[in-house]
Design a protein around this motif. Structure first.
Motif, PDB file in Angstrom:
ATOM      1  N   GLU A  50      74.424  85.068  69.966  1.00 20.14           N
ATOM      2  CA  GLU A  50      75.792  85.368  69.540  1.00 20.14           C
ATOM      3  C   GLU A  50      75.991  86.848  69.224  1.00 20.14           C
ATOM      4  O   GLU A  50      77.118  87.285  68.973  1.00 20.14           O
ATOM      5  N   THR A  51      74.913  87.640  69.248  1.00 22.25           N
ATOM      6  CA  THR A  51      75.038  89.077  68.982  1.00 22.25           C
ATOM      7  C   THR A  51      75.251  89.880  70.264  1.00 22.25           C
ATOM      8  O   THR A  51      75.359  91.106  70.215  1.00 22.25           O
ATOM      9  N   ASP A 171      89.192  82.989  68.543  1.00 20.58           N
ATOM     10  CA  ASP A 171      88.977  82.372  67.231  1.00 20.58           C
ATOM     11  C   ASP A 171      88.672  80.887  67.381  1.00 20.58           C
ATOM     12  O   ASP A 171      87.820  80.346  66.660  1.00 20.58           O
ATOM     13  N   MET A 174      85.047  80.405  68.506  1.00 17.41           N
ATOM     14  CA  MET A 174      84.080  80.634  67.437  1.00 17.41           C
ATOM     15  C   MET A 174      84.133  79.520  66.396  1.00 17.41           C
ATOM     16  O   MET A 174      83.091  79.157  65.818  1.00 17.41           O
ATOM     17  N   GLU A 175      85.306  78.959  66.162  1.00 14.68           N
ATOM     18  CA  GLU A 175      85.426  77.851  65.213  1.00 14.68           C
ATOM     19  C   GLU A 175      84.697  76.616  65.733  1.00 14.68           C
ATOM     20  O   GLU A 175      83.976  75.948  64.981  1.00 14.68           O
ATOM     21  N   TYR A 177      82.265  76.621  67.893  1.00 10.13           N
ATOM     22  CA  TYR A 177      80.839  76.973  67.876  1.00 10.13           C
ATOM     23  C   TYR A 177      80.246  76.770  66.474  1.00 10.13           C
ATOM     24  O   TYR A 177      79.143  76.220  66.324  1.00 10.13           O
ATOM     25  N   LYS A 178      80.975  77.187  65.450  1.00  5.44           N
ATOM     26  CA  LYS A 178      80.502  76.991  64.079  1.00  5.44           C
ATOM     27  C   LYS A 178      80.364  75.501  63.756  1.00  5.44           C
ATOM     28  O   LYS A 178      79.411  75.083  63.084  1.00  5.44           O
ATOM     29  N   GLN A 179      81.303  74.700  64.252  1.00  5.24           N
ATOM     30  CA  GLN A 179      81.234  73.260  64.025  1.00  5.24           C
ATOM     31  C   GLN A 179      80.005  72.662  64.707  1.00  5.24           C
ATOM     32  O   GLN A 179      79.318  71.806  64.141  1.00  5.24           O
ATOM     33  N   LYS A 181      77.209  74.268  65.421  1.00  2.63           N
ATOM     34  CA  LYS A 181      76.025  74.707  64.672  1.00  2.63           C
ATOM     35  C   LYS A 181      75.871  73.930  63.368  1.00  2.63           C
ATOM     36  O   LYS A 181      74.747  73.653  62.929  1.00  2.63           O
ATOM     37  N   SER A 182      76.999  73.556  62.757  1.00  2.00           N
ATOM     38  CA  SER A 182      76.933  72.836  61.482  1.00  2.00           C
ATOM     39  C   SER A 182      76.335  71.440  61.653  1.00  2.00           C
ATOM     40  O   SER A 182      75.893  70.827  60.678  1.00  2.00           O
ATOM     41  N   GLN A 186      70.580  73.342  67.649  1.00  2.00           N
ATOM     42  CA  GLN A 186      69.973  74.668  67.754  1.00  2.00           C
ATOM     43  C   GLN A 186      69.682  75.080  69.187  1.00  2.00           C
ATOM     44  O   GLN A 186      69.437  76.263  69.453  1.00  2.00           O
TER      45      GLN A 186
END
Length: 219
Positions: A50-51, A171, A174-175, A177-179, A181-182, A186
């Motif tokens: 993600e970097t 946005d 990314m939202e 993606y965060k879900q 990852k939560s 991995q």
């Protein structure tokens, strides 16, 4: 009867290219065995790194840093090439010069799904993005390249190229993606069938078929 598949992948992930191909093979087997099943695929974004900056990284040096040596990179790539061959996932790593950002590609897929685009078209586009990168060495982080791939896949939108130059839906990507990852995911590819049965990695078509049938039988 319906089968919902959440497919989590990244377009610079070679094993995701293999996993998509094996999923296509598994779905062909499912259609033969249970033609009454209606399949719905929802593609969800993931980032191996993600970097990654907008300009990307030089491919070979990036992989050598990751795997430790050029020899190890060649070994891993050969494994991927052999794994993808039976199901039609092709690779020409000599053509790949850049490790690009995949944010624009994820934006495109997520937006098409959001507006209700034909799932067959979305699947064709996803396959086209993987193929353009791993077989043709195209920079899939370039909006112009993505617009061309989309056009070849059959996306008919005169404003798409301009949309890709912007940042709409970033946005949202990314939202999601965060879900993802939560949930503790991995690595990719990652498949979830009917929100009950999960399969991690580029499993064989047979293993994917088994998971799909288990999900259907549990419904």
């Amino acid at each position: 009867m319906k089968l919902h598949i959440d497919l989590i992948a990244d377009f610079v992930c070679p094993w995701c290219h293999v996993g998509e191909a094996r999923l296509r093979s598994a779905l062909a087997l499912l259609a033969e065995k249970r033609p009454e099943v209606q399949v719905e695929i929802q593609r969800l974004p993931f980032f191996l790194d993600e970097t990654t900056p907008p300009e990307g990284y030089e491919y070979q040096s990036y992989l050598e840093r990751k795997f430790g040596s050029a020899e190890k990179v060649r070994e891993v790539q050969q494994q991927v090439i052999e794994a993808g061959e039976p199901d039609g996932a092709r690779f020409d790593f000599d053509k790949v010069e850049l490790r690009p950002t995949t944010l624009p590609a994820h934006r495109l897929i997520l937006q098409l799904q959001a507006v209700g685009a034909d799932p067959v078209l979305v699947a064709k586009l996803a396959h086209g993005i993987f193929s353009a990168y791993f077989e043709g060495g195209r920079n899939i982080g370039d909006p112009k390249v993505l617009a061309m791939i989309a056009q070849l896949a059959g996306v008919q939108d005169k404003e798409l190229a301009e949309w890709l130059e912007g940042d709409d839906a970033e946005d949202e990507v990314m939202e999601v993606y965060k879900q993802v990852k939560s949930l503790g995911i991995q690595g990719v590819p990652f498949f979830v069938f009917n929100q009950q049965f999960a399969v991690s990695g580029a499993q064989s078509a047979g293993n994917l078929l088994t998971a799909m049938e288990q999900a259907l039988d549990a419904a």
